[in-house]
Design a protein around this motif. Structure first.
Motif, PDB file in Angstrom:
ATOM      1  N   UNK A   1     100.838 134.897 -24.342  1.00 39.26           N
ATOM      2  CA  UNK A   1      99.888 135.442 -23.368  1.00 39.26           C
ATOM      3  C   UNK A   1      99.551 136.897 -23.677  1.00 39.26           C
ATOM      4  N   UNK A   2     100.570 137.683 -24.007  1.00 38.96           N
ATOM      5  CA  UNK A   2     100.324 139.090 -24.342  1.00 38.96           C
ATOM      6  C   UNK A   2      99.447 139.203 -25.578  1.00 38.96           C
ATOM      7  N   UNK A   3      99.721 138.368 -26.568  1.00 42.84           N
ATOM      8  CA  UNK A   3      98.943 138.407 -27.797  1.00 42.84           C
ATOM      9  C   UNK A   3      97.489 138.029 -27.551  1.00 42.84           C
ATOM     10  N   UNK A   4      97.292 136.884 -26.904  1.00 43.58           N
ATOM     11  CA  UNK A   4      95.942 136.328 -26.766  1.00 43.58           C
ATOM     12  C   UNK A   4      95.112 137.042 -25.704  1.00 43.58           C
ATOM     13  N   UNK A   5      95.749 137.343 -24.559  1.00 38.93           N
ATOM     14  CA  UNK A   5      94.990 137.828 -23.408  1.00 38.93           C
ATOM     15  C   UNK A   5      94.932 139.348 -23.325  1.00 38.93           C
ATOM     16  N   UNK A   6      96.026 140.003 -23.692  1.00 38.31           N
ATOM     17  CA  UNK A   6      96.071 141.462 -23.553  1.00 38.31           C
ATOM     18  C   UNK A   6      95.581 142.176 -24.813  1.00 38.31           C
TER      19      UNK A   6
ATOM     20  N   UNK B   1      97.488 135.824 -15.424  1.00 39.16           N
ATOM     21  CA  UNK B   1      97.376 137.037 -16.232  1.00 39.16           C
ATOM     22  C   UNK B   1      95.928 137.302 -16.615  1.00 39.16           C
ATOM     23  N   UNK B   2      95.232 136.256 -16.998  1.00 42.09           N
ATOM     24  CA  UNK B   2      93.822 136.420 -17.373  1.00 42.09           C
ATOM     25  C   UNK B   2      93.008 136.941 -16.200  1.00 42.09           C
TER      26      UNK B   2
ATOM     27  N   UNK C   1     100.886 128.410 -13.704  1.00 37.92           N
ATOM     28  CA  UNK C   1      99.619 129.152 -13.658  1.00 37.92           C
ATOM     29  C   UNK C   1      99.731 130.548 -14.256  1.00 37.92           C
ATOM     30  N   UNK C   2     100.835 130.818 -14.971  1.00 40.28           N
ATOM     31  CA  UNK C   2     101.069 132.177 -15.457  1.00 40.28           C
ATOM     32  C   UNK C   2      99.978 132.703 -16.372  1.00 40.28           C
TER      33      UNK C   2
END
Length: 219
Positions: A151-156, A82-83, A77-78
């Motif tokens: 995740x950092x690229x897409x979400x942050x 994060x989202x 669920x990481x």
């Protein structure tokens, strides 16, 4: 036979996957207290199950610790977690601080498990490598790092792409490098350690007055 643990186990039928997740959740706090010396009896008591149930879910303690390391470093669920956390941030700086704190917390948990695994490897030897695969970190470590970058690229960073001088992918790599370097085992602690605010300041503002950063040349 009419123990409290037996009652709990009978009252909570679980799928094999759910049982494995419950055992892993019970292991992590114990590793903080006992390290690799934690016993399967202690784990069973914490999970409210019979000791034999552990070995129906995992062949041995090494396999349990490896599964705990994978769950900690790359939880299923990481991305969703994060989202959800980023939904509370209203600025890029807030988002960077929030994500940095989350990464550090996960790293600290992961280090507990990896140190426990190290104690087992020292006693029993490391796992055998496939002749077709050169020695290196476990696959889940590589996958966890790749997933973190995604995740950092897409979400942050992608939602704030118009505020960046570099591509979101490059910003993700820089943030990951800063965090991993600052909180790597053996690095200074206490007053000489970085905070999440320090990381955000360096990442977003640089360290030089009127810095002209060339990070984004090829973006």
């Amino acid at each position: 036979m009419n123990t409290e643990a037996t009652k709990r186990e009978r009252a909570r039928p679980m799928s094999p996957g759910e049982r494995r997740s419950e055992i892993i959740a019970a292991v992590l706090p114990l590793l903080a207290q006992h390290g690799g010396s934690v016993t399967t009896r202690q784990i069973a008591e914490a999970a409210g199950i019979a000791e034999g149930t552990i070995f129906r879910a995992f062949p041995d303690k090494r396999a349990l610790f490896l599964a705990a390391a994978e769950e900690t470093m790359n939880p299923p669920s990481g991305r969703e977690d994060m989202a959800a956390g980023l939904a509370a941030a209203s600025t890029l700086r807030e988002a960077v601080v929030l994500v940095t704190e989350r990464i550090v917390a996960r790293m600290e948990k992961g280090m507990l498990v990896m140190m426990a695994l190290r104690s087992i490897f020292m006693a029993e030897g490391p796992p055998e490598h496939s002749p077709d695969k050169p020695p290196g970190p476990p696959d889940f470590v590589v996958e966890a790092n790749e997933q973190l970058l995604a995740n950092l690229t897409d979400l942050l960073f992608t939602p704030y792409a118009d505020q960046l001088r570099v591509a979101p992918e490059r910003a993700a790599l820089v943030l990951r490098s800063l965090v991993f370097g600052a909180w790597h085992p053996g690095m200074p602690v206490g007053d000489r350690s970085l905070t999440a605010d320090d990381v955000a300041d360096v990442l977003l503002g640089g360290i030089a007055i009127h810095a002209t950063n060339d990070l984004g040349k090829d973006s």
